[in-house]
Design a protein around this motif. Structure first.
Motif, short mmCIF file in Angstrom:
data_model
loop_
_atom_site.label_atom_id
_atom_site.label_comp_id
_atom_site.label_asym_id
_atom_site.label_seq_id
_atom_site.Cartn_x
_atom_site.Cartn_y
_atom_site.Cartn_z
N SER A 104 0.84 -1.19 0.00
CA SER A 104 0.00 0.00 0.00
C SER A 104 0.88 1.24 0.00
CB SER A 104 -0.91 0.03 1.23
OG SER A 104 -1.81 -1.06 1.21
N ILE A 105 0.55 2.18 -0.87
CA ILE A 105 1.24 3.47 -0.92
C ILE A 105 0.28 4.48 -0.30
CG2 ILE A 105 2.30 5.22 -2.40
CD1 ILE A 105 2.83 2.92 -4.41
N THR A 153 2.53 9.82 0.43
CA THR A 153 3.75 9.05 0.18
C THR A 153 3.96 8.89 -1.32
OG1 THR A 153 3.44 7.79 2.21
CG2 THR A 153 4.91 6.85 0.57
N THR A 154 5.22 8.99 -1.76
CA THR A 154 5.56 8.80 -3.17
C THR A 154 6.48 7.59 -3.31
OG1 THR A 154 5.36 11.16 -3.68
CG2 THR A 154 6.63 9.82 -5.21
N PHE A 155 6.16 6.71 -4.25
CA PHE A 155 6.97 5.53 -4.51
C PHE A 155 7.38 5.55 -5.97
CE2 PHE A 155 8.10 1.13 -5.10
CZ PHE A 155 8.60 0.74 -3.85
N ASN A 156 8.69 5.39 -6.23
CA ASN A 156 9.21 5.45 -7.59
C ASN A 156 9.75 4.09 -8.02
OD1 ASN A 156 9.13 8.46 -8.27
ND2 ASN A 156 10.22 8.48 -6.32
N LEU A 157 9.41 3.68 -9.24
CA LEU A 157 9.96 2.48 -9.84
C LEU A 157 10.81 2.90 -11.04
CD1 LEU A 157 6.87 0.09 -9.74
CD2 LEU A 157 8.89 0.00 -8.28
N ALA A 158 12.09 2.57 -11.01
CA ALA A 158 13.01 2.99 -12.06
C ALA A 158 12.88 2.09 -13.29
CB ALA A 158 14.44 2.95 -11.54
N SER A 212 1.23 8.55 -4.30
CA SER A 212 1.73 8.69 -5.67
C SER A 212 2.62 7.52 -6.04
CB SER A 212 2.51 9.99 -5.84
OG SER A 212 1.68 11.11 -5.62
N LEU A 213 2.28 6.85 -7.13
CA LEU A 213 3.12 5.82 -7.72
C LEU A 213 3.67 6.34 -9.03
CD1 LEU A 213 4.29 2.95 -7.97
CD2 LEU A 213 2.10 2.25 -8.99
N ASN A 214 4.98 6.47 -9.13
CA ASN A 214 5.62 6.93 -10.35
C ASN A 214 6.40 5.79 -10.97
OD1 ASN A 214 4.70 9.61 -10.08
ND2 ASN A 214 6.38 10.09 -8.67
N PRO A 272 -8.72 7.14 -4.57
CA PRO A 272 -8.77 8.59 -4.39
C PRO A 272 -7.49 9.08 -3.70
CG PRO A 272 -10.88 7.62 -3.82
CD PRO A 272 -9.94 6.47 -4.06
N GLY A 273 -6.93 10.16 -4.22
CA GLY A 273 -5.67 10.67 -3.70
C GLY A 273 -4.47 10.32 -4.54
N SER A 274 -4.69 9.49 -5.59
CA SER A 274 -3.57 9.04 -6.43
C SER A 274 -3.41 9.89 -7.68
CB SER A 274 -3.77 7.58 -6.82
OG SER A 274 -4.95 7.41 -7.60
N ASP A 275 -4.00 11.08 -7.70
CA ASP A 275 -4.01 11.92 -8.90
C ASP A 275 -2.62 12.19 -9.47
OD1 ASP A 275 -6.55 12.16 -7.66
OD2 ASP A 275 -6.93 14.01 -8.77
N ALA A 276 -1.62 12.34 -8.60
CA ALA A 276 -0.27 12.69 -9.07
C ALA A 276 0.49 11.49 -9.62
CB ALA A 276 0.52 13.34 -7.94
N SER A 277 -0.08 10.31 -9.56
CA SER A 277 0.60 9.11 -10.04
C SER A 277 0.77 9.15 -11.56
CB SER A 277 -0.18 7.85 -9.66
OG SER A 277 -0.25 7.70 -8.26
N VAL A 278 1.95 8.74 -12.02
CA VAL A 278 2.23 8.62 -13.46
C VAL A 278 2.79 7.23 -13.70
CG1 VAL A 278 3.51 9.50 -15.43
CG2 VAL A 278 2.69 11.10 -13.68
N LEU A 279 2.04 6.42 -14.42
CA LEU A 279 2.48 5.07 -14.78
C LEU A 279 2.89 5.12 -16.24
CD1 LEU A 279 0.77 4.69 -12.20
CD2 LEU A 279 -0.05 2.54 -13.15
N GLN A 280 4.20 5.16 -16.47
CA GLN A 280 4.73 5.31 -17.82
C GLN A 280 5.74 4.20 -18.11
OE1 GLN A 280 5.50 9.22 -19.42
NE2 GLN A 280 7.53 8.62 -20.08
N GLY A 281 5.60 3.61 -19.29
CA GLY A 281 6.52 2.54 -19.66
C GLY A 281 6.35 1.32 -18.77
N LEU A 282 5.09 0.90 -18.59
CA LEU A 282 4.76 -0.20 -17.68
C LEU A 282 4.14 -1.36 -18.46
CD1 LEU A 282 4.16 -1.41 -14.82
CD2 LEU A 282 1.99 -0.13 -14.90
#
Length: 208
Positions: free
Chosen positions: A2-3, A7-12, A30-32, A78-88
């Protein structure tokens, strides 16, 4: 996994994540995801030996082979608006939810405006992308070999769709729950048909 809110979590790029049976990713913060064409982020079954190696050293045949529904899915809350899932790339998701015995979508947006860009959804047990509410950006998302439908939205959802594609799914098209539409909408996807599940009613002043 859970994020939490705030809290922001980044996956490289190039990261491989293998959730276990019954596992899911719930995002209220936020999941980036920062994958690229050459090095996507892959979230897949523990049995998927094509990325990240052979986890259990048991090969990839018979019971050791990955299958749709090996894990649950990604829930954008709700609250995950800033999440960007790119190249997944999401593989083998859609395990039946043991809490209520319901099918699970590979990616479910409950409410909000996260961004999905250059996302591939593959070999999932049920629906590919489901949106219940909000105005997320969905750009170059492709769904293949889903056991349900590739895209499934409610009328409350108003996503920004660009270059969405799908093929070889159990049922094709962009599925939308019917009901009363009370605000103006533009449907502009031409890569697949819109499928309405029940009667669609346009309310006073609403333009489709």
């Amino acid at each position: 996994w859970s994020i939490a809110t705030g809290t922001t979590f980044n996956l490289a790029a190039g990261v491989v994540v293998k959730p276990g049976p019954g596992d899911f990713i719930s995002v209220s913060g936020s999941l980036n995801v920062n994958g690229t064409g050459e090095a996507p982020v892959v979230i897949t079954s523990q049995k998927d030996d094509t990325v990240g190696g052979d986890t259990f050293h048991d090969g990839n045949t018979d019971a050791a082979a990955p299958a749709p529904g090996d894990w649950e899915g990604i829930y954008l809350e709700p609250g995950s608006d800033a999440s960007v899932l790119q190249g997944l790339e999401v593989r083998y998701a859609g395990m039946t939810n043991p809490r209520n015995n319901s099918f699970v979508d590979a990616i479910l947006i409950r409410n909000g405006s996260p961004t999905l860009r250059d996302v591939r959804i593959r070999d999932v047990a049920s629906h590919g992308l489901r949106i219940l509410n909000g105005r997320p950006t969905v750009e170059r998302v492709d769904v293949q070999r889903a056991g349900g439908v590739p895209f499934y939205f409610t009328l409350a959802a108003n996503p920004i769709l660009t270059a969405v594609t799908a093929s070889n799914n159990r049922t094709e098209g962009l599925w939308i729950d019917g009901g009363a539409l009370t605000e103006n909408r533009v449907w502009a996807v031409t890569s697949m048909p819109y499928q309405i599940t029940t009667n669609l009613r346009l309310g006073t002043g609403a333009t489709l």
